[in-house]
Design a protein around this motif. Structure first.
Motif, PDB file in Angstrom:
ATOM      1  N   LYS A   1      15.887  24.333   6.745  1.00  0.00           N
ATOM      2  CA  LYS A   1      16.581  24.520   5.486  1.00  0.00           C
ATOM      3  C   LYS A   1      17.906  25.280   5.702  1.00  0.00           C
ATOM      4  CE  LYS A   1      15.572  25.687   0.796  1.00  0.00           C
ATOM      5  NZ  LYS A   1      15.062  26.813   0.042  1.00  0.00           N
ATOM      6  N   LEU A   2      17.850  26.242   6.621  1.00  0.00           N
ATOM      7  CA  LEU A   2      19.051  27.026   6.891  1.00  0.00           C
ATOM      8  C   LEU A   2      20.140  26.127   7.453  1.00  0.00           C
ATOM      9  CD1 LEU A   2      17.590  30.240   8.573  1.00  0.00           C
ATOM     10  CD2 LEU A   2      17.746  29.654   6.172  1.00  0.00           C
TER      11      LEU A   2
ATOM     12  N   THR B   1      21.521  23.768   4.764  1.00  0.00           N
ATOM     13  CA  THR B   1      22.393  24.463   3.802  1.00  0.00           C
ATOM     14  C   THR B   1      23.784  24.668   4.376  1.00  0.00           C
ATOM     15  OG1 THR B   1      20.435  25.681   3.158  1.00  0.00           O
ATOM     16  CG2 THR B   1      22.532  26.451   2.279  1.00  0.00           C
ATOM     17  N   LEU B   2      23.833  25.240   5.578  1.00  0.00           N
ATOM     18  CA  LEU B   2      25.143  25.564   6.147  1.00  0.00           C
ATOM     19  C   LEU B   2      25.925  24.301   6.479  1.00  0.00           C
ATOM     20  CD1 LEU B   2      24.483  28.698   8.340  1.00  0.00           C
ATOM     21  CD2 LEU B   2      25.700  28.541   6.191  1.00  0.00           C
TER      22      LEU B   2
ATOM     23  N   LEU C   1      27.250  22.824   3.179  1.00  0.00           N
ATOM     24  CA  LEU C   1      28.354  23.654   2.675  1.00  0.00           C
ATOM     25  C   LEU C   1      29.618  23.445   3.497  1.00  0.00           C
ATOM     26  CD1 LEU C   1      26.831  27.126   1.737  1.00  0.00           C
ATOM     27  CD2 LEU C   1      28.040  25.532   0.253  1.00  0.00           C
TER      28      LEU C   1
ATOM     29  N   SER D   1      33.140  21.922   2.111  1.00  0.00           N
ATOM     30  CA  SER D   1      34.334  22.745   2.247  1.00  0.00           C
ATOM     31  C   SER D   1      35.419  22.008   3.032  1.00  0.00           C
ATOM     32  CB  SER D   1      33.928  24.055   2.916  1.00  0.00           C
ATOM     33  OG  SER D   1      34.971  24.564   3.650  1.00  0.00           O
TER      34      SER D   1
ATOM     35  N   LEU E   1      39.077  20.912   1.614  1.00  0.00           N
ATOM     36  CA  LEU E   1      40.300  21.422   2.220  1.00  0.00           C
ATOM     37  C   LEU E   1      41.171  20.306   2.777  1.00  0.00           C
ATOM     38  CD1 LEU E   1      39.173  24.733   3.880  1.00  0.00           C
ATOM     39  CD2 LEU E   1      40.511  24.398   1.831  1.00  0.00           C
TER      40      LEU E   1
ATOM     41  N   ILE F   1      25.033  27.763  -7.580  1.00  0.00           N
ATOM     42  CA  ILE F   1      24.147  27.210  -6.541  1.00  0.00           C
ATOM     43  C   ILE F   1      23.268  28.282  -5.903  1.00  0.00           C
ATOM     44  CG2 ILE F   1      25.748  25.316  -6.026  1.00  0.00           C
ATOM     45  CD1 ILE F   1      26.464  26.871  -3.448  1.00  0.00           C
TER      46      ILE F   1
ATOM     47  N   LEU G   1      19.881  27.382  -4.510  1.00  0.00           N
ATOM     48  CA  LEU G   1      19.796  26.424  -3.403  1.00  0.00           C
ATOM     49  C   LEU G   1      20.007  27.089  -2.051  1.00  0.00           C
ATOM     50  CD1 LEU G   1      21.932  23.559  -4.994  1.00  0.00           C
ATOM     51  CD2 LEU G   1      19.446  23.708  -4.870  1.00  0.00           C
ATOM     52  N   ILE G   2      20.560  28.310  -2.069  1.00  0.00           N
ATOM     53  CA  ILE G   2      20.887  28.948  -0.790  1.00  0.00           C
ATOM     54  C   ILE G   2      19.725  29.822  -0.326  1.00  0.00           C
ATOM     55  CG2 ILE G   2      22.474  30.529   0.358  1.00  0.00           C
ATOM     56  CD1 ILE G   2      24.592  29.723  -1.628  1.00  0.00           C
ATOM     57  N   PRO G   3      19.176  29.514   0.859  1.00  0.00           N
ATOM     58  CA  PRO G   3      18.084  30.352   1.364  1.00  0.00           C
ATOM     59  C   PRO G   3      18.582  31.774   1.623  1.00  0.00           C
ATOM     60  CG  PRO G   3      18.341  28.352   2.689  1.00  0.00           C
ATOM     61  CD  PRO G   3      19.510  28.416   1.784  1.00  0.00           C
TER      62      PRO G   3
ATOM     63  N   ASP H   1      18.125  33.875   3.915  1.00  0.00           N
ATOM     64  CA  ASP H   1      18.535  34.269   5.262  1.00  0.00           C
ATOM     65  C   ASP H   1      19.979  33.909   5.584  1.00  0.00           C
ATOM     66  OD1 ASP H   1      16.102  35.326   5.787  1.00  0.00           O
ATOM     67  OD2 ASP H   1      15.281  33.468   6.615  1.00  0.00           O
ATOM     68  N   VAL H   2      20.511  32.872   4.955  1.00  0.00           N
ATOM     69  CA  VAL H   2      21.895  32.485   5.296  1.00  0.00           C
ATOM     70  C   VAL H   2      22.825  32.719   4.109  1.00  0.00           C
ATOM     71  CG1 VAL H   2      21.413  30.820   7.098  1.00  0.00           C
ATOM     72  CG2 VAL H   2      21.404  30.083   4.718  1.00  0.00           C
TER      73      VAL H   2
ATOM     74  N   PRO I   1      26.515  34.158   5.335  1.00  0.00           N
ATOM     75  CA  PRO I   1      27.413  33.134   5.888  1.00  0.00           C
ATOM     76  C   PRO I   1      27.816  32.097   4.850  1.00  0.00           C
ATOM     77  CG  PRO I   1      25.358  33.231   7.152  1.00  0.00           C
ATOM     78  CD  PRO I   1      25.325  34.344   6.182  1.00  0.00           C
ATOM     79  N   SER I   2      26.867  31.715   3.969  1.00  0.00           N
ATOM     80  CA  SER I   2      27.229  30.726   2.953  1.00  0.00           C
ATOM     81  C   SER I   2      28.304  31.276   2.029  1.00  0.00           C
ATOM     82  CB  SER I   2      26.004  30.353   2.123  1.00  0.00           C
ATOM     83  OG  SER I   2      24.956  29.965   2.947  1.00  0.00           O
TER      84      SER I   2
ATOM     85  N   LEU J   1      31.610  31.272   3.739  1.00  0.00           N
ATOM     86  CA  LEU J   1      32.147  29.918   3.843  1.00  0.00           C
ATOM     87  C   LEU J   1      32.807  29.499   2.530  1.00  0.00           C
ATOM     88  CD1 LEU J   1      32.209  27.685   5.938  1.00  0.00           C
ATOM     89  CD2 LEU J   1      30.099  26.798   4.990  1.00  0.00           C
ATOM     90  N   ILE J   2      32.123  29.782   1.420  1.00  0.00           N
ATOM     91  CA  ILE J   2      32.670  29.399   0.113  1.00  0.00           C
ATOM     92  C   ILE J   2      33.952  30.179  -0.179  1.00  0.00           C
ATOM     93  CG2 ILE J   2      32.223  29.508  -2.364  1.00  0.00           C
ATOM     94  CD1 ILE J   2      29.217  29.016  -1.586  1.00  0.00           C
TER      95      ILE J   2
ATOM     96  N   THR K   1      36.861  28.941   1.863  1.00  0.00           N
ATOM     97  CA  THR K   1      37.417  27.680   1.367  1.00  0.00           C
ATOM     98  C   THR K   1      38.465  27.945   0.282  1.00  0.00           C
ATOM     99  OG1 THR K   1      35.270  26.701   1.751  1.00  0.00           O
ATOM    100  CG2 THR K   1      36.820  25.433   0.427  1.00  0.00           C
TER     101      THR K   1
END
Lengths: 177, 199
Positions: A3-4, A7-8, A11, A15, A19, B58, B61-63, B65-66, B69-70, B73-74, B77
């Motif tokens: 899942k991790l 997700t990344l 995303l 992104s 961009l 969202i 939707l984001i676990p 643990d991350v 970083p998420s 990232l957003i 952007t």
């Protein structure tokens, strides 16, 4: 774990797509600004010319002004943090630099960034060709350059870039030291 | 009512600079002229608003643990968007803010609000929070930069307001001047706040 990663990845993809569109939309405008900026810079460093012509000689591009044999060129070199790009105006026949204008740099804001904005650049107004010495006091001779307080390296790098450009311009257009 | 409180919160009670004392890197670095302070405040507010909207939408939707970083990232952007946008439409501002625009990514105000607010609250409250925090950040930046520009160059928004008799205090537009004026302003604000409590 899966899942991790998902997700990344998702995303990151969204992104990157977003961009890419922004890049395509803004890049032509940014390039246009740079073009206008270059033109202004050429006419600033050539005191009397109102027009110029782009001339390629070997690997180098020169901008020849329409008066007095004025020539400008872009020279670049490493600075304290990144590339420094400088527009330099010359009068090869008289063996002197008219003036310089820093186009791009990544020097420290508040310190090395003062290579732009006139005061440091004015060190090179009507400078005779030659080797320059960067000094930490007001200049006493024509071949000295006053360093920016707290940014000696940036100052020296700009002087080196100008010296290198003088060498190149003398190979093509002559000019005495 | 709750929305109004979320909004007001950032302006004064939890003002990012005066009360939370976060996001100081751009605060100290770009407030040497009023126009820079305003531009940096607005750019940061935009990034804050856009990323709070996205993240509170969202967040499920984001676990866990991350999430950091998420968020980054957003935020990155939107910052990149602002960077290109300024370069394309406000080249003069882009040049004077130079590398402080990309540095908005690591402004702890923005990441902090995601973690403290947007990740726990619904979208409409996050918008109110972002607007309040953004405006709260902007007005302090503008105030600070007006003080510094006035004392350091005798000008406000680039217009010379003090005459030739004024000898500019160069230190005010150097980094040291940022610390001095921010310190004095925080002191004044604390004094005002304390007086308010006593009443």
């Amino acid at each position: 774990m899966r899942k991790l990663l998902i997700t990344l990845t998702v995303l990151g993809l969204i992104s990157a797509f977003a961009l890419a569109f922004v890049y395509q939309w803004t890049m032509p405008k940014i390039l246009q600004h740079q073009e206008v900026g270059k033109k202004d810079a050429i006419l600033t460093v050539l005191p009397e010319s109102e027009q110029y012509q782009e001339v390629r000689k070997g690997d180098l591009t020169f901008y020849e002004g329409n008066k007095n044999g004025e020539v400008a060129m872009v020279a670049s070199g490493g600075g304290f943090q990144g590339q420094i790009e400088v527009m330099i105006g010359f009068n090869p026949a008289a063996g002197k630099v008219y003036s310089i204008k820093v186009l791009n740099h990544q020097e420290t804001p508040g310190l090395g960034a003062y290579i732009t904005g006139g005061k440091f650049e004015s060190n090179f107004v009507d400078k005779p060709f030659g080797e320059y010495k960067v000094v930490k006091r007001p200049v006493k001779s024509a071949h000295e350059v006053e360093a920016i307080a707290g940014a000696t390296i940036s100052s020296e790098k700009v002087a080196e870039i100008v010296e290198k450009a003088i060498k190149e311009i003398r190979e093509v257009y002559g000019g005495e030291i | 009512m709750q929305l109004w409180n979320d909004f007001k919160n950032g302006l004064w009670q939890e003002n990012p600079i005066f009360r939370l004392v976060i996001g100081l890197c751009p605060t100290l670095a770009v407030t040497n002229t009023a126009i820079n302070g305003l531009a940096m405040g607005l750019a940061t507010s935009f990034v804050l608003l856009a990323s709070e909207i996205v993240i509170s939408t969202i967040k499920k939707l984001i676990p866990n643990d991350v999430r950091i970083p998420s968020y980054i990232l957003i935020i990155a952007t939107f910052v990149t968007f602002v960077d290109y946008f300024l370069k394309a439409f406000f080249p003069a501002v882009a040049v004077s803010l130079s590398l402080f625009v990309p540095l908005i990514v690591v402004n702890c105000l923005i990441l902090g609000r995601q973690e403290a607010f947007a990740s726990k609250n619904p979208v409409h409250r996050s918008i109110a929070d972002a607007l309040g925090m953004g405006l709260g950040f902007t007005w302090v930046l503008v105030l600070l930069s007006i003080v510094r520009e006035l004392l350091g160059m005798g000008a406000v928004f680039g217009f010379q307001v003090l005459g030739d008799w004024y000898q500019p205090m160069i230190i005010m537009i150097l980094p040291a001047g940022a610390f001095i004026s921010l310190g004095i302003l925080v002191g004044i604000m604390n004094y005002i706040a304390r007086k308010g409590v006593r009443k």
